[in-house]
Design a protein around this motif. Structure first.
Motif: not given
Length: 187
Positions: A50-52, A55-56, A119, A128, A131
């Protein structure tokens, strides 16, 4: 991390189970990631997916490598580890940028290496922000972090290609089957 081929087979085994969603697969993948068993390990694995930054980087991988194909090879651990390890801190920074390097001569292992670099940079980059989703990966040793990201990508690649195959026109699937049959040697 002792036997990459055995781990690749474990990933394929999880893929073949056709688990209903990524949350279910996370529980199976957590031990491979070195997180152990149990609810906390499963939640940590789910957080990675689920980490942005994850995902990117996966969207870029799917767009540039998969491109709706369903029969592409997966990466090879030793080759990917060598590519990532051979990068200097300057080239790591350029690989982590959104535009990234020219991909004309790339094969699967380059795309895996790019995914890992992007990543991990996104997770560890102070801009960032911290998190709670992947704090365990943020502080992991390089090899462990590469191992986790490599195998998470392998699983997602297999699942995504399965989805692409389901959505492909029957004509394309039939042509693919015929082509594979033609390549099979007769005994």
């Amino acid at each position: 991390m002792d036997d990459p081929e055995e781990t690749k087979n474990e990933i394929r085994g999880i893929y073949k189970q056709k688990l209903p969603h990524l949350e279910a697969a996370s529980g199976e993948l957590a031990p491979i990631f070195g997180l152990g068993d149990g609810q906390l390990a499963t939640q940590r694995a789910q957080g990675l997916f689920k980490h942005p930054a994850f995902l990117g980087a996966f969207v870029e991988f799917a767009d540039n490598y998969l491109d709706t194909s369903w029969d592409l090879p997966v990466g090879e651990w030793a080759a990917v580890r060598g590519l990532v390890g051979a990068k200097s801190s300057d080239s790591i920074a350029s690989w982590a940028e959104d535009a990234g390097p020219d991909r004309k001569e790339w094969e699967v292992n380059h795309f895996y290496a790019r995914f890992i670099v992007r990543t991990l940079h996104g997770i560890r980059e102070p801009a960032q922000g911290k998190t709670h989703l992947v704090y365990w990966l943020e502080d992991a040793e390089e090899d462990q972090a590469y191992w986790v990201l490599f195998h998470a990508l392998m699983y997602l690649q297999l699942e995504t290609m399965r989805d692409y195959k389901k959505k492909a026109p029957v004509k394309d699937r039939f042509s693919h089957f015929i082509d594979m049959w033609k390549k099979t040697p007769l005994v």
